[in-house]
Design an enzyme around this catalytic site. Structure first.
Site, PDB file in Angstrom:
ATOM      1  N   SER A  33     -28.085 -18.550 -33.894  1.00  0.00           N
ATOM      2  CA  SER A  33     -29.106 -18.800 -34.913  1.00  0.00           C
ATOM      3  C   SER A  33     -30.522 -18.544 -34.442  1.00  0.00           C
ATOM      4  CB  SER A  33     -28.972 -20.233 -35.429  1.00  0.00           C
ATOM      5  OG  SER A  33     -28.984 -21.155 -34.352  1.00  0.00           O
TER       6      SER A  33
ATOM      7  N   HIS B  45     -24.634 -17.604 -39.833  1.00  0.00           N
ATOM      8  CA  HIS B  45     -25.578 -16.495 -40.033  1.00  0.00           C
ATOM      9  C   HIS B  45     -24.893 -15.154 -40.249  1.00  0.00           C
ATOM     10  CE1 HIS B  45     -29.324 -18.647 -39.428  1.00  0.00           C
ATOM     11  NE2 HIS B  45     -28.662 -19.374 -38.553  1.00  0.00           N
TER      12      HIS B  45
ATOM     13  N   LYS C 168     -27.404 -19.893 -46.297  1.00  0.00           N
ATOM     14  CA  LYS C 168     -28.191 -18.813 -45.692  1.00  0.00           C
ATOM     15  C   LYS C 168     -28.077 -17.549 -46.552  1.00  0.00           C
ATOM     16  CE  LYS C 168     -28.593 -21.480 -41.716  1.00  0.00           C
ATOM     17  NZ  LYS C 168     -27.914 -22.129 -40.620  1.00  0.00           N
TER      18      LYS C 168
HETATM   19  C1  LIG Z   1     -27.864 -23.426 -40.221  1.00  0.00           C
HETATM   20  C2  LIG Z   1     -26.682 -23.604 -39.351  1.00  0.00           C
HETATM   21  C3  LIG Z   1     -25.787 -24.640 -39.581  1.00  0.00           C
HETATM   22  C4  LIG Z   1     -26.053 -25.722 -40.594  1.00  0.00           C
HETATM   23  O1  LIG Z   1     -25.848 -25.286 -41.899  1.00  0.00           O
HETATM   24  P1  LIG Z   1     -26.484 -26.118 -43.115  1.00  0.00           P
HETATM   25  O2  LIG Z   1     -25.671 -25.724 -44.287  1.00  0.00           O
HETATM   26  O3  LIG Z   1     -27.913 -25.697 -43.197  1.00  0.00           O
HETATM   27  O4  LIG Z   1     -26.357 -27.570 -42.767  1.00  0.00           O
HETATM   28  C5  LIG Z   1     -24.647 -24.690 -38.807  1.00  0.00           C
HETATM   29  N1  LIG Z   1     -24.411 -23.772 -37.845  1.00  0.00           N
HETATM   30  C6  LIG Z   1     -25.267 -22.779 -37.588  1.00  0.00           C
HETATM   31  C7  LIG Z   1     -24.951 -21.786 -36.516  1.00  0.00           C
HETATM   32  C8  LIG Z   1     -26.438 -22.662 -38.329  1.00  0.00           C
HETATM   33  O5  LIG Z   1     -27.298 -21.688 -38.057  1.00  0.00           O
END
Ligand SMILES: *Cc1c(COP(=O)(O)O)cnc(C)c1O
Length: 346
Positions: free
Chosen positions: A138, A166, A199
């Site tokens: 991330s 992602h 995302k």
């Molecule tokens: C953003 C993210 C999460 C969390 O996801 P949310 O739906 O925003 O809680 C989990 N794992 C990774 C690798 C992320 O980048």
């Protein structure tokens, strides 16, 4: 301002079809679900989404969680026993680390992407093993070596848990279901994939996908699933819709990759070393104060680029984390590259 730190890579949060699906679901079902999934909160929409996800991911079953954070914590804390060992990439997302801590298993964090060290640690270990990794990292935007991880999982009879937060919507020629799809490997019963709708999919909520027995265990044991109110109908309806859009039209994803390619080429021509393995492009700065100063200067030039600092990244690795999206025009990308070169080299 040009937003250069959003994870809404494909611009889906503004898509008319998603807004319409969400509004129609509100009109039909209301704004809330009134209960947890196992008590009274499950709507037909939740079940449709879970069946749809299993097809999208080409696996037996899937379960919706209320967020990626909650899904990862809910997964590891429910499935991993305290006598097991979790092997985790040092740069994994905090939610995977928190889930590991809550499971009370032994936690072995290996250096980022270092498969040789991981193998050594596996050789030394006894009992049930779990390999846990982000697929696209991330804060660094680079990719885990999935084939190598899968081979190690098979050779050492370990479970493999992959977080596609992602990568969902971005990788995979046929479904765009994530980086796993690009390996061509089957989703066999040792593989468990998690991801989020928050995302590239432009919405909210998350999923765990894998074998039916894994999903059944989560339904019965995962506190993150059991003890939280079901996601509202508007969110679930948007999630159902976005999977159709992502699968049917490779166009937005192609535009995204074109933008990533253009941006990286421009920076490389200016002598700034970048790799474009994903829409996340980190520019290492090192010092916290300097990263903040760069971010401020870019802001004054019309670009919103956050400085990412500890504890999100290790000490001394503060950076500008730039994310590109389909909404960026080539002219904006050229302007951004120029501004970065000016700010970082003056
Ligand atoms: C953003 C993210 C999460 C969390 O996801 P949310 O739906 O925003 O809680 C989990 N794992 C990774 C690798 C992320 O980048």
């Amino acid at each position: 301002m040009v937003d250069c730190c959003s994870n809404d890579y494909l611009g889906f949060s503004q898509h008319p079809a998603l807004k319409q699906a969400a509004s129609e679901a509100i009109e039909r079902y209301g704004t809330g679900t009134g209960g947890s999934r196992l008590i009274g909160g499950t709507l037909p929409l939740h079940q449709q989404l879970e069946e749809r996800l299993a097809r999208f991911k080409q696996c037996e079953a899937a379960l919706v969680f209320n967020s990626g954070y909650q899904g990862n914590v809910g997964l590891l804390s429910a499935l991993v026993d305290r006598h097991d060992t979790i092997f985790a990439d040092r740069l994994n997302h905090a939610s995977l680390n928190d889930g590991a801590l809550l499971s009370r298993a032994r936690l072995v964090r290996y250096p980022h992407l270092d498969m040789d060290t991981l193998e050594k640690r596996l050789q030394e270990s006894e009992g049930i093993k779990w390999l846990v990794s982000d697929t696209v990292f991330s804060m660094d935007g680079d990719q885990a070596p999935l084939k190598r991880l899968y081979d190690l999982a098979c050779n050492y009879d370990a479970w493999l848990v992959l977080d596609e937060a992602h990568a969902t919507g971005i990788f995979g020629d046929q479904h765009r279901s994530g980086l796993w799809e690009t390996t061509g490997l089957p989703m066999d019963s040792r593989v468990i994939v998690t991801g989020t709708f928050s995302k590239a999919l432009g919405s909210f909520g998350a999923y765990v996908a894998g074998a039916q027995t894994v999903i059944n265990t989560l339904i019965n044991k995962s506190h993150g699933f059991i003890y939280s109110t079901a996601l509202p109908p508007a969110v679930i309806a948007a999630n159902l819709k976005v999977l159709d859009l992502v699968e049917q039209d490779p166009g937005p994803t192609q535009t995204l990759w074109d933008n990533v390619g253009l941006f990286c080429r421009l920076l490389q021509e200016a002598g700034i070393d970048v790799v474009g393995q994903s829409p996340i492009i980190p520019l290492q700065v090192g010092d916290e104060e300097r990263a903040l100063a760069y971010s401020k200067k870019l802001f004054e030039r019309g670009f919103f680029v956050q400085a990412i600092r500890p504890p999100t990244v290790p000490d001394g690795q503060s950076r500008l984390r730039i994310t590109l999206g389909t909404g960026h025009t080539p002219a904006q990308i050229q302007e951004l590259a120029r501004a970065l070169v000016k700010v970082m080299t003056s």
